[in-house]
Enzyme design. Structure first.
Site, PDB file in Angstrom:
ATOM      1  N   LYS A 181     -33.852  79.586  -3.387  1.00  0.00           N
ATOM      2  CA  LYS A 181     -34.042  80.858  -2.352  1.00  0.00           C
ATOM      3  C   LYS A 181     -33.050  80.952  -1.520  1.00  0.00           C
ATOM      4  O   LYS A 181     -32.707  79.870  -0.795  1.00  0.00           O
ATOM      5  CB  LYS A 181     -35.319  80.852  -2.050  1.00  0.00           C
ATOM      6  CG  LYS A 181     -36.046  82.331  -1.532  1.00  0.00           C
ATOM      7  CD  LYS A 181     -36.604  82.971  -2.914  1.00  0.00           C
ATOM      8  CE  LYS A 181     -36.807  84.329  -2.743  1.00  0.00           C
ATOM      9  NZ  LYS A 181     -37.732  84.655  -3.823  1.00  0.00           N
ATOM     10  N   ASP A 202     -34.959  90.146  -3.369  1.00  0.00           N
ATOM     11  CA  ASP A 202     -36.349  90.114  -2.846  1.00  0.00           C
ATOM     12  C   ASP A 202     -36.516  90.924  -1.761  1.00  0.00           C
ATOM     13  O   ASP A 202     -35.954  92.058  -1.608  1.00  0.00           O
ATOM     14  CB  ASP A 202     -36.483  88.506  -2.172  1.00  0.00           C
ATOM     15  CG  ASP A 202     -37.851  87.964  -2.206  1.00  0.00           C
ATOM     16  OD1 ASP A 202     -38.629  87.530  -3.150  1.00  0.00           O
ATOM     17  OD2 ASP A 202     -38.197  88.118  -1.024  1.00  0.00           O
TER      18      ASP A 202
END
Ligand code: NDP
Ligand code: 2IT
Length: 453
Positions: free
Chosen positions: A128, A168
């Site tokens: 991430k 995201d």
């Protein structure tokens, strides 16, 4: 030493080595404790020290991002890419641009991504990234310049077989475009190094819709396994971004009635059902606040954001059959969970990553409310990202229908794997345990096979 003691030691180590990373600690606590039945059954995981190894990222890249605003001033933000685990495939996971982003948030998201990606049945590792950059109130040119500066560092660490970021919160089609353009300029390579790309330059059909659609497919699978379905069900959805919008779209296709959405400023309750076109116009076209949704002549109610979390989230006060938290972490508190129970909610299906607080989850697991954990229910996005990577590798473009059929099948498989694992460990229907064990087992077995690297 007992297994619980070992787990407590690993958690104590996290607390000491990563102070202030509350979300990461929360995610690790939930996963490690749910593994107890597996660890009791198979001693190899302790023998090979898997718990201690899996909570430490393989690599953490933290960098400065300087960019020039429209006034010509130099601005500085922090960029992150946490390459958590590459045991079963290249690092894969989104980028988040939001002022709240810090190391603990990126680590919790990267940690969850390991198990989520494993559950998809595809060969992708967990990662991430993101930045504390706030895209709100920024001009298009400022966003472009920020993305270019961000990629000027990130490009050194990614690659189609190495690490493939995606979107995201705060990173959608526009940002992926600017990031991709800069990567191409810096390297001279036209490579599938990001997913969520534009359809004219290597993107996959259905990627935009995939997380929301997948979340609804997951909910439908769960309800069907319990002899129920979504048709006619009143559904509350939080958030009004990518995941929320396509959750609402798919709920209508299943004959359900999505009655709410929200953003950081407030909540819309629309009893007859959310006006999807209006929502898309406000959010996808104008990047505007939901407040303007209530301007139309309709019976909807707009509640400005309250003193949260003290007074809870207005979305969860609305009576519903199924709740789809699809905004952000820890948006559904113990107070909210009690309200949902009181109002007769039968399923909470996490579209966001870890939207339910630890206290709320503990409460829910003691009730008869069905609960779909995010790492299973929202895995449709990353799974379709992998389908994008497959298409890029073969220079093909599959039709909308082909990709959607694959997505449906993947969500069905994830549900079955989580459910069957819950049965195997004698907690039928407890998908927190089922998903965590199933996701962990594949990665841990592979770590053992690959040796101490
Ligand atoms: P978007 O940026 O498209 O939308 C996020 C939505 O959540 C917006 O409505 C935003 O409101 C709201 N929101 C964000 N942060 C906060 C906050 N701190 N407080 C209140 N509201 C907030 O993001 P996505 O829809 O892509 O992501 C939503 C969730 O789903 C996240 O948890 C993400 O990690 C998860 N997810 C996303 C996937 C994807 O493919 N995009 C895949 C799997 C999970 P506002 O507009 O006012 O900021
Ligand atoms: O949380 C997630 O799974 C995502 N943001 C999507 C990641 C991806 O690589 O598509």
């Amino acid at each position: 030493m007992s297994i619980t003691q070992d787990i407590d030691d690993v958690l104590a180590y996290i607390k000491e080595a990563s102070p202030g990373q509350d979300e990461f600690y929360q995610a690790a606590h939930e996963v490690l404790y749910s593994l107890i039945p597996l660890l009791e059954q198979d001693s190899r995981y302790m023998e090979f020290n898997i718990l201690e190894r899996i909570v430490v990222p393989e690599r953490s890249v933290i960098f400065r991002v300087n960019w020039i605003d429209d006034q010509g001033k130099i601005q500085t933000n922090v960029g992150y890419r946490i390459q958590f685990n590459s045991t079963i495939g290249p690092y894969k996971g989104g980028l988040r641009f939001h002022p709240s982003v810090n190391l603990g948030i990126v680590k919790f998201l990267g940690f969850e991504q390991i198990f989520k990606n494993s559950l998809t049945g595809l060969q992708i590792g967990g990662a991430k990234g993101g930045s504390n950059f706030d895209p709100k109130e920024k001009s298009d040119n400022e966003i472009m310049r920020f993305c270019q500066s961000f990629m000027s560092e990130l490009y050194k660490h990614i690659g189609k077989h190495r690490d493939v970021p995606a979107g995201d919160i705060g990173v959608g089609a526009r940002e992926i475009g600017y990031l991709f353009g800069q990567y191409k300029k810096l390297t001279g390579e036209f490579d599938g190094i990001l997913t969520g790309k534009g359809l004219n330059w290597g993107g996959s059909l259905v990627r935009k819709e995939a997380t929301g659609y997948g979340s609804v497919y997951f909910a439908q699978n769960f309800l069907e396994a319990c002899g129920k379905d979504l048709k006619g069900k009143k559904c509350t959805v939080s958030g009004s971004g990518n995941v929320a919008i396509y959750t609402i779209e798919k709920l209508y296709e299943f004959g359900a009635i999505p009655i709410s959405c929200s953003d950081s400023k407030g909540t819309i309750y629309h009893e007859e059902g959310i006006d999807l076109l209006r929502l898309k116009t406000i959010k996808e076209m104008h990047h505007d606040s939901l407040e303007s949704y209530a301007d139309i002549d309709c019976s909807c109610v707009y509640t400005p954001v309250r003193d949260y979390p003290k007074d809870g989230h207005a979305v969860w006060d609305i009576a519903c059959d199924v709740a789809f938290p699809s905004a952000t972490q820890n948006e559904l508190t113990l107070r909210d969970a009690k309200k949902l129970k009181e109002n007769g909610c039968i399923l909470i299906n996490e579209g966001a990553n870890m939207p339910t607080t630890a206290e709320a989850l503990k409460f829910i697991r003691k009730t008869d409310i069905l609960f779909s954990p995010g790492k299973a229910a929202n895995a449709g996005g990353v799974a379709t990202s992998q389908l994008e990577m497959s298409q890029n590798a073969s220079m093909a473009q599959w039709s909308f229908e082909e990709v959607d059929i694959k997505l449906r099948q993947i969500m069905k498989n994830i549900f079955k794997m989580a459910y069957d694992t819950s049965v195997e460990f004698e907690c039928e229907g407890d998908l927190v345990t089922g998903a965590n064990i199933a996701g962990f087992r594949k990665v841990a077995d592979s770590m053992i096979e690959q040796g101490a690297v």
